[in-house]
Design an enzyme around this catalytic site. Structure first.
Site, PDB file in Angstrom:
ATOM      1  CD  GLU A  49      -1.264  -2.292   1.873  1.00 23.28           C
ATOM      2  OE1 GLU A  49      -1.876  -3.485   1.805  1.00 23.28           O
ATOM      3  OE2 GLU A  49       0.160  -2.474   2.213  1.00 23.28           O
ATOM      4  CE1 TYR A 120      13.999 -13.184  11.595  1.00 21.27           C
ATOM      5  CE2 TYR A 120      14.390 -12.021   9.765  1.00 21.27           C
ATOM      6  CZ  TYR A 120      14.571 -13.169  10.691  1.00 21.27           C
ATOM      7  OH  TYR A 120      15.606 -14.160  10.179  1.00 21.27           O
ATOM      8  N   GLY A 241      -1.318 -10.029 -20.522  1.00 25.95           N
ATOM      9  CA  GLY A 241      -1.961  -8.645 -20.238  1.00 25.95           C
ATOM     10  C   GLY A 241      -2.922  -8.478 -19.079  1.00 25.95           C
ATOM     11  CB  ALA A 295       5.382  -5.621 -11.531  1.00 19.09           C
ATOM     12  N   GLY A 296       3.095  -5.287  -9.473  1.00 18.28           N
ATOM     13  CA  GLY A 296       1.647  -5.364  -9.185  1.00 18.28           C
ATOM     14  C   GLY A 296       1.066  -3.845  -8.499  1.00 18.28           C
ATOM     15  CG  ASP A 297       2.655  -3.096  -4.606  1.00 15.37           C
ATOM     16  OD1 ASP A 297       1.659  -3.861  -4.555  1.00 15.37           O
ATOM     17  OD2 ASP A 297       3.730  -3.378  -4.008  1.00 15.37           O
TER      18      ASP A 297
END
Length: 376
Positions: A49, A120, A241, A295-297
């Site tokens: 986030e 951790y 894609g 990459a996803g974020d």
């Protein structure tokens, strides 16, 4: 307080996107190899986030990150580093009794068998987030509230918080939810709860691979059948894609931001998706990958950025692909995104030109625009 007061809302929106979740200090290896063999590590930050918030702020949007860190040096580093991207961190809470989470990882691709991550984070400050201790006024102050499934896996209190934030109520902003299934966080837990949360959101990002792993659902159409409520569902299909299912909306403020025009102020959580889907598929780019992390974020940030600008669905996906390509061509989770006019020029390419686009390290420099399009 056990949750937001009835009718909680903010009269004047001053933030585009508020992102809630755990951020941790990450230690990056100085060389490839097993964690047992790496002699030293460099310090960075990691958190789905906060990554989205940093990318949006770097792209010129008003972004805020809300989280909980320890009253320690690692917490100081996180807050200072995230703020250095232009993110508002004023609502971050410090926990005097619990530490800031940290983790170490190897240099190899996260999808390979040789990739190692040592977390951790058990008992971390972020895992103590709950409906009783988050600043609801700040969370509801943006046009979009961005959440992810990682938070739901941290503790029962964190899951209860996400259920509160995704509950339909007047004054709730548009809720963006990235499923972000992390199998190691759900050992002994039930990841099907991510499906419940996704169905309560307005805009959902989910990978085909994680939908199959977490829910046993295969294929974009089947995912949409299982998640029919969100007005926008983005199914990420890796090198194939992304496919977006966008449904019609009732008239109202929410339809303006989800459907394509600029909007302001808090959204009406009672606005719901109606009508048949429009399905849009956008091919991925070819990228010379340096490190397959973040990459996803970055994709979510690019899609949200274009959503805030009221761009068409195809262009939202293309901006997501470009933002992901910026991160994929650097070693870490974060990087300077392409300049907006630079990205807009690439997004406007015809399908054939988009299909031959290949991006490598350094492509985001605007003065190298003439070098970035290369045929195979």
């Amino acid at each position: 307080m056990s949750g937001p007061a009835a009718g909680t809302a903010v009269a004047a929106t001053t933030t585009d996107v508020v992102c809630l979740g755990e951020s941790m200090v990450t230690f990056l290896p100085s060389q490839p190899g097993r964690l047992a063999d790496v002699p030293s590590f460099g310090r960075g930050i990691g958190g789905a986030e906060s990554n989205v918030a940093c990318a949006l702020a770097a792209a010129g949007h008003r972004a805020a990150w809300v989280g909980r860190v320890g009253a320690d040096g690692f917490g100081d580093h996180l807050v200072e580093t995230i703020a250095s991207y232009g993110v508002d961190t004023s609502a971050v809470r410090r926990d005097p009794f619990r530490p800031t989470g940290i983790y170490f990882r190897t240099a190899t691709d996260r999808g390979t068998d040789t990739h190692e991550v040592a977390y951790y984070r058990a008992g971390s400050a972020a895992s103590a987030m709950s409906p009783a201790n988050v600043p609801y006024e700040e969370l509801f102050a943006g046009r979009i509230l961005h959440l992810s499934g990682i938070t739901a896996a941290l503790s029962d209190d964190c899951l209860a918080l996400l259920r509160e934030l995704t509950a339909a109520r007047p004054g709730r902003p548009l809720v963006s939810f990235d499923v972000n299934h992390r199998p190691h966080l759900w050992r002994g837990g039930d990841a099907s709860v991510l499906l419940e949360l996704a169905r309560r959101a307005d805009l959902v990002f989910v990978g085909e691979d994680e939908a199959e792993e977490a829910w046993g659902i295969v294929g974009a159409e089947a995912i949409r059948a299982a998640v029919p409520e969100p007005s926008v569902l983005v199914v990420k299909r890796g090198s194939a894609g992304a496919t977006v299912f966008a449904s019609g909306l009732r008239p109202g403020p929410r339809s303006s931001i989800a459907g394509g025009a600029e909007c302001g102020g808090a959204e009406d959580a009672a606005t719901a998706a109606t009508g048949p889907d429009t399905v849009t598929h956008v091919p991925a780019l070819r990228v010379d990958v340096v490190a397959a992390v973040g990459a996803g974020d970055a994709f979510a940030a690019g899609f949200l950025s274009a959503t805030l600008r009221g761009l068409p669905v195809r262009d939202r996906v293309r901006h997501g692909h470009l933002m992901a390509a910026a991160v994929l061509t650097v070693p870490g989770d974060l990087t300077e995104p392409p300049a907006r006019d630079h990205a807009d020029r690439l997004v406007a390419l015809g399908d054939d030109a988009w299909g031959t686009l290949r991006l490598g390290p350094g492509w985001t420099a605007a003065d190298r625009a003439s070098e970035e399009v290369r045929t195979p």
